[in-house]
Scaffold this motif. Structure first.
Motif, PDB file in Angstrom:
ATOM      1  N   ASP A  50      63.598  54.316  44.297  1.00 52.62           N
ATOM      2  CA  ASP A  50      63.053  54.751  45.239  1.00 52.62           C
ATOM      3  C   ASP A  50      63.817  55.519  46.191  1.00 52.62           C
ATOM      4  O   ASP A  50      65.095  55.089  46.113  1.00 52.62           O
ATOM      5  CB  ASP A  50      61.883  53.858  46.145  1.00 52.62           C
ATOM      6  CG  ASP A  50      60.891  52.879  45.255  1.00 52.62           C
ATOM      7  OD1 ASP A  50      60.540  53.467  44.056  1.00 52.62           O
ATOM      8  OD2 ASP A  50      60.699  51.805  45.751  1.00 52.62           O
ATOM      9  N   ALA A  52      64.037  56.832  50.363  1.00 48.53           N
ATOM     10  CA  ALA A  52      63.158  56.854  51.606  1.00 48.53           C
ATOM     11  C   ALA A  52      63.451  58.131  52.332  1.00 48.53           C
ATOM     12  O   ALA A  52      65.031  58.437  52.665  1.00 48.53           O
ATOM     13  CB  ALA A  52      63.391  55.622  52.378  1.00 48.53           C
ATOM     14  N   MET A  64      55.418  67.300  45.453  1.00 45.82           N
ATOM     15  CA  MET A  64      55.452  66.429  44.166  1.00 45.82           C
ATOM     16  C   MET A  64      54.206  66.933  43.280  1.00 45.82           C
ATOM     17  O   MET A  64      53.655  67.957  43.494  1.00 45.82           O
ATOM     18  CB  MET A  64      54.906  65.074  44.768  1.00 45.82           C
ATOM     19  CG  MET A  64      56.222  64.305  45.420  1.00 45.82           C
ATOM     20  SD  MET A  64      55.790  62.662  46.259  1.00 45.82           S
ATOM     21  CE  MET A  64      54.710  63.397  47.413  1.00 45.82           C
ATOM     22  N   GLU A  66      51.844  65.862  41.783  1.00 47.35           N
ATOM     23  CA  GLU A  66      50.373  65.330  41.952  1.00 47.35           C
ATOM     24  C   GLU A  66      49.792  65.489  43.533  1.00 47.35           C
ATOM     25  O   GLU A  66      48.753  65.792  43.519  1.00 47.35           O
ATOM     26  CB  GLU A  66      50.309  63.652  41.973  1.00 47.35           C
ATOM     27  CG  GLU A  66      51.096  63.459  40.536  1.00 47.35           C
ATOM     28  CD  GLU A  66      50.029  63.182  39.698  1.00 47.35           C
ATOM     29  OE1 GLU A  66      48.765  62.510  39.809  1.00 47.35           O
ATOM     30  OE2 GLU A  66      49.963  63.364  38.386  1.00 47.35           O
ATOM     31  N   LYS A  67      50.683  65.658  44.460  1.00 49.10           N
ATOM     32  CA  LYS A  67      50.474  65.940  45.769  1.00 49.10           C
ATOM     33  C   LYS A  67      51.583  66.357  46.642  1.00 49.10           C
ATOM     34  O   LYS A  67      52.780  66.011  46.282  1.00 49.10           O
ATOM     35  CB  LYS A  67      49.598  64.689  46.352  1.00 49.10           C
ATOM     36  CG  LYS A  67      50.810  63.596  46.803  1.00 49.10           C
ATOM     37  CD  LYS A  67      50.080  62.602  47.631  1.00 49.10           C
ATOM     38  CE  LYS A  67      51.180  61.316  47.883  1.00 49.10           C
ATOM     39  NZ  LYS A  67      50.424  60.300  48.728  1.00 49.10           N
ATOM     40  N   VAL A  69      53.387  66.090  50.759  1.00 49.17           N
ATOM     41  CA  VAL A  69      53.208  65.524  51.943  1.00 49.17           C
ATOM     42  C   VAL A  69      54.221  66.183  52.993  1.00 49.17           C
ATOM     43  O   VAL A  69      55.184  66.812  52.638  1.00 49.17           O
ATOM     44  CB  VAL A  69      53.750  63.990  51.885  1.00 49.17           C
ATOM     45  CG1 VAL A  69      52.680  63.414  50.913  1.00 49.17           C
ATOM     46  CG2 VAL A  69      55.244  63.978  51.499  1.00 49.17           C
ATOM     47  N   VAL A  70      53.548  66.293  54.101  1.00 46.83           N
ATOM     48  CA  VAL A  70      54.198  66.752  55.286  1.00 46.83           C
ATOM     49  C   VAL A  70      54.980  66.002  56.171  1.00 46.83           C
ATOM     50  O   VAL A  70      53.877  65.073  56.624  1.00 46.83           O
ATOM     51  CB  VAL A  70      53.631  67.933  56.134  1.00 46.83           C
ATOM     52  CG1 VAL A  70      54.329  68.392  57.213  1.00 46.83           C
ATOM     53  CG2 VAL A  70      53.072  69.059  54.972  1.00 46.83           C
ATOM     54  N   LEU A  71      56.085  65.643  56.580  1.00 44.31           N
ATOM     55  CA  LEU A  71      56.665  64.814  57.527  1.00 44.31           C
ATOM     56  C   LEU A  71      57.084  65.404  58.736  1.00 44.31           C
ATOM     57  O   LEU A  71      57.805  66.425  58.722  1.00 44.31           O
ATOM     58  CB  LEU A  71      57.960  64.007  56.739  1.00 44.31           C
ATOM     59  CG  LEU A  71      57.660  62.859  56.029  1.00 44.31           C
ATOM     60  CD1 LEU A  71      57.274  63.492  54.398  1.00 44.31           C
ATOM     61  CD2 LEU A  71      58.884  61.913  56.039  1.00 44.31           C
ATOM     62  N   LEU A  76      58.186  58.522  58.325  1.00 44.28           N
ATOM     63  CA  LEU A  76      58.646  57.944  56.795  1.00 44.28           C
ATOM     64  C   LEU A  76      57.891  58.379  55.741  1.00 44.28           C
ATOM     65  O   LEU A  76      56.711  58.186  55.715  1.00 44.28           O
ATOM     66  CB  LEU A  76      58.868  56.251  57.094  1.00 44.28           C
ATOM     67  CG  LEU A  76      59.140  55.562  55.916  1.00 44.28           C
ATOM     68  CD1 LEU A  76      60.655  55.768  55.340  1.00 44.28           C
ATOM     69  CD2 LEU A  76      59.223  54.162  56.212  1.00 44.28           C
ATOM     70  N   PHE A  77      58.584  58.741  54.599  1.00 43.13           N
ATOM     71  CA  PHE A  77      57.821  58.646  53.287  1.00 43.13           C
ATOM     72  C   PHE A  77      58.845  58.166  52.225  1.00 43.13           C
ATOM     73  O   PHE A  77      60.140  58.571  52.270  1.00 43.13           O
ATOM     74  CB  PHE A  77      57.390  60.129  52.999  1.00 43.13           C
ATOM     75  CG  PHE A  77      56.802  60.122  51.895  1.00 43.13           C
ATOM     76  CD1 PHE A  77      55.532  59.801  51.567  1.00 43.13           C
ATOM     77  CD2 PHE A  77      57.503  60.681  50.403  1.00 43.13           C
ATOM     78  CE1 PHE A  77      54.736  59.975  50.484  1.00 43.13           C
ATOM     79  CE2 PHE A  77      56.498  60.571  49.527  1.00 43.13           C
ATOM     80  CZ  PHE A  77      55.305  60.260  49.396  1.00 43.13           C
ATOM     81  N   VAL A  78      58.611  57.170  51.196  1.00 38.52           N
ATOM     82  CA  VAL A  78      59.113  56.723  50.250  1.00 38.52           C
ATOM     83  C   VAL A  78      58.653  57.603  49.067  1.00 38.52           C
ATOM     84  O   VAL A  78      57.350  57.267  48.471  1.00 38.52           O
ATOM     85  CB  VAL A  78      59.080  55.254  50.330  1.00 38.52           C
ATOM     86  CG1 VAL A  78      59.674  54.754  48.986  1.00 38.52           C
ATOM     87  CG2 VAL A  78      59.493  54.714  51.502  1.00 38.52           C
ATOM     88  N   VAL A  79      59.418  58.037  48.355  1.00 45.49           N
ATOM     89  CA  VAL A  79      59.156  58.940  47.164  1.00 45.49           C
ATOM     90  C   VAL A  79      59.293  57.523  46.066  1.00 45.49           C
ATOM     91  O   VAL A  79      60.607  57.254  45.900  1.00 45.49           O
ATOM     92  CB  VAL A  79      60.147  60.093  46.896  1.00 45.49           C
ATOM     93  CG1 VAL A  79      60.030  60.513  45.457  1.00 45.49           C
ATOM     94  CG2 VAL A  79      59.971  61.014  47.958  1.00 45.49           C
ATOM     95  N   PRO A  80      58.264  57.464  45.235  1.00 43.78           N
ATOM     96  CA  PRO A  80      58.555  56.330  44.331  1.00 43.78           C
ATOM     97  C   PRO A  80      59.568  56.765  43.334  1.00 43.78           C
ATOM     98  O   PRO A  80      59.687  57.690  42.805  1.00 43.78           O
ATOM     99  CB  PRO A  80      57.118  56.124  43.676  1.00 43.78           C
ATOM    100  CG  PRO A  80      56.493  56.649  44.785  1.00 43.78           C
ATOM    101  CD  PRO A  80      57.119  57.794  45.533  1.00 43.78           C
ATOM    102  N   VAL A  83      59.405  59.426  40.385  1.00 47.97           N
ATOM    103  CA  VAL A  83      58.348  60.758  40.730  1.00 47.97           C
ATOM    104  C   VAL A  83      59.125  61.963  41.263  1.00 47.97           C
ATOM    105  O   VAL A  83      60.261  62.151  42.077  1.00 47.97           O
ATOM    106  CB  VAL A  83      57.694  60.416  42.134  1.00 47.97           C
ATOM    107  CG1 VAL A  83      56.747  61.389  42.575  1.00 47.97           C
ATOM    108  CG2 VAL A  83      56.647  59.242  41.595  1.00 47.97           C
TER     109      VAL A  83
END
Lengths: 121, 121
Positions: A50, A52, A64, A66-67, A69-71, A76-80, A83
């Protein structure tokens, strides 16, 4: 004991290259890195870990398959792991990255944006 | 994919207990936790792991036997494993903690401040 207090904003004033993460500190076998980014990065993924992202200044879009995201600052966002993702910053954005030692910024993707590892600030 | 964008300030509005870290996200076998703290914590250490503190709001003093450090907003300090430390906040302080899953907040020290593990926010 060599640990010292790290001020993100102060460290970032020393970094004048986009998409070139610099290590600030280690936590066991993990690293804290800062990066200045602007424009589009390359699509890539990290098969084994992952990753962060914390936005310190500005705004980051993480596309990504599938979707997306906007930070914003303070988020915080964790890219698995595994992915595919592509970070994009319309304007200059300051990031804190947390990931294991030895992670290449472009993951499995070879690119002119591939940065040397383990560069400290 | 279950990962979502986490806003620290927003999450912290949901936390009304001091010295009670709450998990926000996981990064492999590590966890991001937030905590609100005020007053003095107990002396303790973590034999098996470093522990990262980032101040999101306010100011934190981390006393150690050899030296003490003061962290302001936007600053990081990693307490090396095995190092006895005592966090102190004169006024309310908001923290982001990064450490492996399963770390007890009071380390080897049993205390009434010992918090349940793995409480999510």
């Amino acid at each position: 004991m060599t640990s010292s207090v790290i001020n993100f904003a102060e460290k970032l004033t020393q970094l004048n290259e986009y998409w070139s993460p610099r290590v600030l500190a280690e936590l066991n076998d993990y690293q804290f890195k800062v990066a200045k980014v602007q424009g589009e990065f390359v699509w890539h993924s990290h098969a084994d870990t992952d990753e962060a992202f914390i936005v310190l200044e500005g705004q980051l879009l993480i596309e990504m398959r599938e979707k997306s995201v906007v930070l914003n600052k303070g988020e915080l966002f964790v890219v698995p792991k595994g992915v595919e993702h592509r970070p994009i910053a319309e304007s200059e954005c300051h990031l804190l990255l947390i990931e294991p030692k030895g992670v290449v910024n472009t993951g499995e993707t070879q690119s002119e944006l591939t940065a040397a590892m383990d560069q400290w600030l």
